[in-house]
Motif scaffolding. Sequence first.
Motif, short mmCIF file in Angstrom:
data_model
loop_
_atom_site.label_atom_id
_atom_site.label_comp_id
_atom_site.label_asym_id
_atom_site.label_seq_id
_atom_site.Cartn_x
_atom_site.Cartn_y
_atom_site.Cartn_z
N SER A 122 0.85 -1.18 -0.05
CA SER A 122 -0.02 0.03 -0.11
C SER A 122 0.86 1.19 -0.07
N GLN A 123 0.54 2.24 -0.78
CA GLN A 123 1.11 3.53 -0.68
C GLN A 123 0.95 4.21 0.55
N SER A 124 2.29 4.83 1.18
CA SER A 124 1.97 5.40 2.63
C SER A 124 1.96 7.00 2.28
N ASP A 125 2.73 7.46 1.50
CA ASP A 125 2.41 8.69 1.14
C ASP A 125 3.36 9.19 -0.25
N ARG A 158 7.63 7.79 -4.33
CA ARG A 158 6.17 7.40 -3.80
C ARG A 158 6.86 6.12 -2.66
N ASN A 169 -1.81 9.13 3.86
CA ASN A 169 -1.56 8.92 2.41
C ASN A 169 -1.66 10.35 1.69
N TRP A 196 -5.01 3.52 7.68
CA TRP A 196 -3.72 4.38 7.49
C TRP A 196 -4.44 5.65 6.67
N TYR A 255 6.08 2.93 0.03
CA TYR A 255 5.07 1.86 0.08
C TYR A 255 5.26 1.00 1.37
N HIS A 272 8.00 2.53 5.27
CA HIS A 272 8.15 2.18 3.94
C HIS A 272 9.07 1.10 3.88
#
Length: 298
Positions: A170-173, A188, A280, A277, A190, A197
């Motif tokens: 999943s993308q964190s930010d 990006r 993001n 979360w 993850y 990440h």
Amino acid sequence: MRHDLELGYLGIEVPDPATLAPFFSEVIGLVPGEPVPEPASLTWRNDNRAHRLIVRSGPANDAGFVGFEAVDGSAFDRAVDRLRRGGYDVISGSADEAAARRVRRVASTRAPWGVMVEIVEAMETARSPFASSLVPGGFLTEGLGFGHAVFATTGLDESHAFLVNGLGFSQSDWLETEIAEGLVLEVRFYHCNARHHTVALARAPFELPQRLHHLMVETRDANDVGTAFDRAWATDLAIPMGLGLHGNDRMFSFYVASPAGFLVEVGSGARAITEPWTDNRLYESTSLWGHQPMRATA
Ligand SMILES: [Fe+2]
């Protein structure tokens, strides 16, 4: 978040693995890992696993493969199934290939950023417990894996799809920051477990000589980051980012250039991913403070 994977190991290929030995052992504070069957290969570890870093002989001077350890057999099966359902070509490794990685099972596929991705099950434990006299507090790996790896790629969109749809990350930010007039750095980040990440991807404007931008190891004690900085400072290695604090993962860290060119980040104190979360979001600078360029390559 389903916690199926952790960063198991990173494989690096350089012409002479021995040239990296003083750097990983005496600057970063890793300890030698178990031997692997390839001639001239050297390994290091930062916990009780048999190895976390495999440095083999070859011309690439870059990361060649990255291993993600499944937390159990069903997580391994889910990861391989997900990749295959996503249309990625996954090759099941032989018993010899699994033995060479000191795992029960291995399956591999090529990531769009050009590095082989290996899904593995049950990495072996080293014969002796981990202890580093240079990092007395040890490294944070339990439930989180080796650390994180950041790759640069001209294929960021395909690489994003591979990580999210293929590997289930999943993308964190993400970060977009102008690093020079008209030049925007996009990164990006993850996660696949509580580590903020495990992989990050930077959009490269053109093919760079190295895909691996940096590898990060996280110490339990922030003072062990400071003493690692002192050891790095005492060498003539480049220190592209001095001590500082990242805005997104709140990691206190610095970056030193390895003799092979890619960087190693030594950090501590990052925040964990929590569920749900909801953070993001875009960051417009890498750091809350510090991380200034300290010293160019001698
Ligand atoms: Fe990093």
